[in-house]
Design a protein around this motif. Structure first.
Motif, PDB file in Angstrom:
ATOM      1  N   ASN A 109       0.832  -1.205   0.000  1.00 43.81           N
ATOM      2  CA  ASN A 109       0.000   0.000   0.000  1.00 43.81           C
ATOM      3  C   ASN A 109       0.868   1.256   0.000  1.00 43.81           C
ATOM      4  OD1 ASN A 109      -2.386   1.655   0.303  1.00 43.81           O
ATOM      5  ND2 ASN A 109      -1.775   1.920   2.436  1.00 43.81           N
ATOM      6  N   TYR A 110       0.542   2.187  -0.907  1.00 42.50           N
ATOM      7  CA  TYR A 110       1.288   3.447  -0.987  1.00 42.50           C
ATOM      8  C   TYR A 110       0.451   4.651  -0.564  1.00 42.50           C
ATOM      9  CZ  TYR A 110       4.897   0.933  -3.602  1.00 42.50           C
ATOM     10  OH  TYR A 110       5.897   0.056  -3.964  1.00 42.50           O
ATOM     11  N   LEU A 111      -0.800   4.447  -0.215  1.00 42.19           N
ATOM     12  CA  LEU A 111      -1.681   5.553   0.186  1.00 42.19           C
ATOM     13  C   LEU A 111      -1.864   5.576   1.695  1.00 42.19           C
ATOM     14  CD1 LEU A 111      -4.528   5.384  -2.505  1.00 42.19           C
ATOM     15  CD2 LEU A 111      -2.939   7.285  -2.159  1.00 42.19           C
ATOM     16  N   PRO A 112      -2.288   6.724   2.255  1.00 41.75           N
ATOM     17  CA  PRO A 112      -2.669   6.743   3.667  1.00 41.75           C
ATOM     18  C   PRO A 112      -3.736   5.679   3.942  1.00 41.75           C
ATOM     19  CG  PRO A 112      -2.539   8.978   2.824  1.00 41.75           C
ATOM     20  CD  PRO A 112      -2.382   8.064   1.645  1.00 41.75           C
ATOM     21  N   GLN A 145      -3.654  -2.498 -18.988  1.00 40.35           N
ATOM     22  CA  GLN A 145      -3.263  -3.908 -18.872  1.00 40.35           C
ATOM     23  C   GLN A 145      -2.127  -4.077 -17.860  1.00 40.35           C
ATOM     24  OE1 GLN A 145      -2.325  -5.242 -22.832  1.00 40.35           O
ATOM     25  NE2 GLN A 145      -4.401  -4.842 -23.602  1.00 40.35           N
ATOM     26  N   PHE A 146      -1.167  -3.149 -17.899  1.00 39.85           N
ATOM     27  CA  PHE A 146      -0.044  -3.180 -16.963  1.00 39.85           C
ATOM     28  C   PHE A 146      -0.548  -3.089 -15.519  1.00 39.85           C
ATOM     29  CE2 PHE A 146       2.903  -0.726 -14.324  1.00 39.85           C
ATOM     30  CZ  PHE A 146       4.075  -1.480 -14.420  1.00 39.85           C
ATOM     31  N   LEU A 147      -1.443  -2.133 -15.281  1.00 38.34           N
ATOM     32  CA  LEU A 147      -1.955  -1.925 -13.922  1.00 38.34           C
ATOM     33  C   LEU A 147      -2.810  -3.101 -13.451  1.00 38.34           C
ATOM     34  CD1 LEU A 147      -2.911   1.865 -14.199  1.00 38.34           C
ATOM     35  CD2 LEU A 147      -0.956   0.884 -12.987  1.00 38.34           C
ATOM     36  N   GLU A 148      -3.621  -3.661 -14.358  1.00 39.40           N
ATOM     37  CA  GLU A 148      -4.455  -4.807 -13.994  1.00 39.40           C
ATOM     38  C   GLU A 148      -3.600  -6.020 -13.630  1.00 39.40           C
ATOM     39  OE1 GLU A 148      -6.956  -5.232 -17.382  1.00 39.40           O
ATOM     40  OE2 GLU A 148      -8.508  -3.842 -16.610  1.00 39.40           O
ATOM     41  N   GLN A 149      -2.503  -6.214 -14.371  1.00 31.73           N
ATOM     42  CA  GLN A 149      -1.610  -7.329 -14.077  1.00 31.73           C
ATOM     43  C   GLN A 149      -0.928  -7.145 -12.731  1.00 31.73           C
ATOM     44  OE1 GLN A 149       1.055  -7.339 -17.412  1.00 31.73           O
ATOM     45  NE2 GLN A 149      -0.470  -8.188 -18.844  1.00 31.73           N
ATOM     46  N   ARG A 150      -0.527  -5.916 -12.444  1.00 33.14           N
ATOM     47  CA  ARG A 150       0.206  -5.650 -11.205  1.00 33.14           C
ATOM     48  C   ARG A 150      -0.730  -5.583  -9.984  1.00 33.14           C
ATOM     49  NH1 ARG A 150       3.613  -6.430 -14.520  1.00 33.14           N
ATOM     50  NH2 ARG A 150       5.683  -5.486 -14.666  1.00 33.14           N
ATOM     51  N   TRP A 151      -1.792  -4.803 -10.109  1.00 34.33           N
ATOM     52  CA  TRP A 151      -2.598  -4.484  -8.925  1.00 34.33           C
ATOM     53  C   TRP A 151      -3.873  -5.310  -8.808  1.00 34.33           C
ATOM     54  CZ3 TRP A 151      -0.529  -1.773  -5.173  1.00 34.33           C
ATOM     55  CH2 TRP A 151       0.587  -0.958  -5.476  1.00 34.33           C
ATOM     56  N   LYS A 152      -4.175  -6.079  -9.857  1.00 36.34           N
ATOM     57  CA  LYS A 152      -5.374  -6.924  -9.868  1.00 36.34           C
ATOM     58  C   LYS A 152      -6.599  -6.125  -9.409  1.00 36.34           C
ATOM     59  CE  LYS A 152      -2.627 -11.130  -9.427  1.00 36.34           C
ATOM     60  NZ  LYS A 152      -1.922 -10.752 -10.599  1.00 36.34           N
ATOM     61  N   ASP A 153      -7.236  -6.503  -8.315  1.00 38.31           N
ATOM     62  CA  ASP A 153      -8.444  -5.784  -7.884  1.00 38.31           C
ATOM     63  C   ASP A 153      -8.195  -4.829  -6.725  1.00 38.31           C
ATOM     64  OD1 ASP A 153      -7.960  -7.631  -5.947  1.00 38.31           O
ATOM     65  OD2 ASP A 153      -9.995  -8.468  -5.894  1.00 38.31           O
ATOM     66  N   HIS A 154      -6.920  -4.547  -6.447  1.00 38.66           N
ATOM     67  CA  HIS A 154      -6.587  -3.676  -5.306  1.00 38.66           C
ATOM     68  C   HIS A 154      -7.245  -2.289  -5.457  1.00 38.66           C
ATOM     69  CE1 HIS A 154      -4.137  -2.232  -1.906  1.00 38.66           C
ATOM     70  NE2 HIS A 154      -3.985  -1.125  -2.596  1.00 38.66           N
ATOM     71  N   TYR A 155      -7.225  -1.760  -6.687  1.00 38.07           N
ATOM     72  CA  TYR A 155      -7.827  -0.452  -6.938  1.00 38.07           C
ATOM     73  C   TYR A 155      -9.130  -0.566  -7.735  1.00 38.07           C
ATOM     74  CZ  TYR A 155      -3.713   2.080  -5.285  1.00 38.07           C
ATOM     75  OH  TYR A 155      -2.721   2.606  -4.511  1.00 38.07           O
TER      76      TYR A 155
END
Length: 426
Positions: free
Chosen positions: A389-392, A414-424
């Protein structure tokens, strides 16, 4: 020859001045300075027709100060030095009666012209009031900027414009002789765009065109008709400068290179500064194109640098190349939306604490307090990525950047979906 309505209605006292309550209202930033007469040198920054020149005049009038006015378009270093010499004779060092030197469109002054003001401002021979429609941070040299306080004027609101119309019809000698009824005012307000001078010019145009009628009934249709059929007269003082600039940028945003280059020609033929045009393309490259084509910002920045070095007439070719490139680029406002949403979140949530694992730990005490503890160094992990986690904590999982639906940002998505999946929630 009669003066224009806007000039006839120029306020003669601060009580008659409409708008800018944040500056001259009961708790206005300028109010205590005007009341005491302890005036610093000022830069008044705001759109056309917001009362910059009038405010400078009224400030001088309030304390009966000598007042000198120069236009940056018509004056050079010689004229500046002549006025400063007169000012020295009429005021003492840091006197409360130090003369006011008002410079309209100070952003058009060259570095040499601005340098000529420095000594007089610093020694208090004059109180400088500069008016500009451009951001002083870009156009005023640092040495002068640091010796002035900058105040921002706002476009007039609809209610303020309505009050101006009411006052004008009631007080102007020429208009009082006519029977004028405002049936609809939406077109007047829309075309004025918060510009008092523009509003009064249009009102006068409509009234004069209906001079033979016993009663002038102002409607949206009547206003639109006269604004269109008398566009050159209405714009004889460059009052539609921002409208044309707006059409230029909206044509870029709309991916129409034909309209883009036409409005560019209108700006150039109207005498617009190349820096003004290039700066707006720089903004458009980030706001309207962004990561859909990151090279657009590079092209726009190179254009900005090049036209300053080359000037006109050759600079028109560089401006045209950049403008048509931007118009033909894929569009995305994702970066623009992301920062605005982020700023709104900051305003709503305040100064949320930085998570401990993201804090800097340069001292042993900070390390003992767990600063930096638990931080995972991405480059130590496969693909230089580790899920953390990088946010408050209070806004954990909040998404701010949503890539646009263009080929380049689809790659980002696609890059973000691969890295963060459903985090965001991507």
């Amino acid at each position: 020859m009669n003066a224009p309505l806007a000039e006839r209605m120029r306020p003669q006292s601060l009580d008659d001045y409409i708008g800018q309550k944040h500056l001259i209202g009961e708790r206005g930033a300028l109010t205590p300075m005007i009341a005491t007469g302890n005036l610093p040198s000022l830069l008044l920054w705001g759109p056309p027709g917001t009362g910059k020149t009038t405010l400078a005049n009224l400030i001088a009038k309030t304390h009966d100060r000598p007042f000198y006015a120069l236009s940056a378009i018509q004056s050079g270093v010689k004229e500046v030095r002549e006025v400063i010499q007169k000012a020295k004779q009429n005021g003492g060092l840091f006197s409360r009666k130090s003369p006011i030197l008002f410079i309209d469109e100070i952003h058009r002054f060259s570095k040499a012209q601005q340098d000529a003001l420095l000594g007089a401002v610093e020694k208090g021979y004059i109180v400088l009031i500069g008016a500009t429609t451009e951001n002083p941070s870009f156009e005023v040299i640092n040495a002068l900027l640091s010796r002035c306080q900058t105040f921002t004027l706002k476009s007039l609101t609809a209610d303020e414009l309505r009050q101006l119309i009411k006052n004008t019809i009631a007080k102007d000698k020429q208009l009082r002789e006519k029977k004028i009824r405002i049936k609809e005012d939406e077109a007047l307000l829309m075309l004025a765009g918060g510009d008092a001078r523009k509003l009064l010019s249009l009102l006068e145009l409509v009234v004069l065109a209906s001079a033979e009628k016993e009663e002038v009934i102002i409607t949206n249709e009547l206003v639109q008709h006269h604004a269109q059929t008398n566009s050159l007269r209405f714009d004889k003082n460059g009052e539609m400068h921002y409208d044309i600039a707006s059409a230029f940028i909206k044509s870029i945003r709309g991916s129409d290179p034909h309209a883009t280059v036409y409005w560019l020609a209108r700006l150039l033929e109207g005498g617009e500064e190349v820096k003004f045009i290039a700066r707006r393309m720089l903004i458009s490259a980030a706001e309207d194109i962004g990561n859909a084509n990151p090279t657009a910002l590079v092209i726009a920045n190179n254009c900005f640098q090049a036209v300053q070095a080359i000037g006109l007439p050759e600079g028109r070719i560089i401006l045209s190349q950049c403008a048509t490139y931007l118009a033909c680029s894929p569009k995305s406002n994702a970066a623009y939306l992301a920062i605005d949403k982020s700023i709104q979140t900051v305003k709503e949530t305040g100064n949320l604490p930085v998570p401990l694992h993201l804090r800097n730990a340069p001292t042993e005490l900070m390390k003992e307090l767990d600063y930096g503890k638990g931080y995972a160094y991405p480059h130590d992990h496969p693909d230089s990525f580790v899920l953390q986690n990088y946010l408050p904590e209070e806004i954990k999982g909040t998404a701010f950047y949503y890539p646009g639906g263009n080929p380049k940002e689809n790659q980002f998505k696609q890059f973000l979906e691969q890295r963060w999946k459903d985090h965001y929630g991507h």
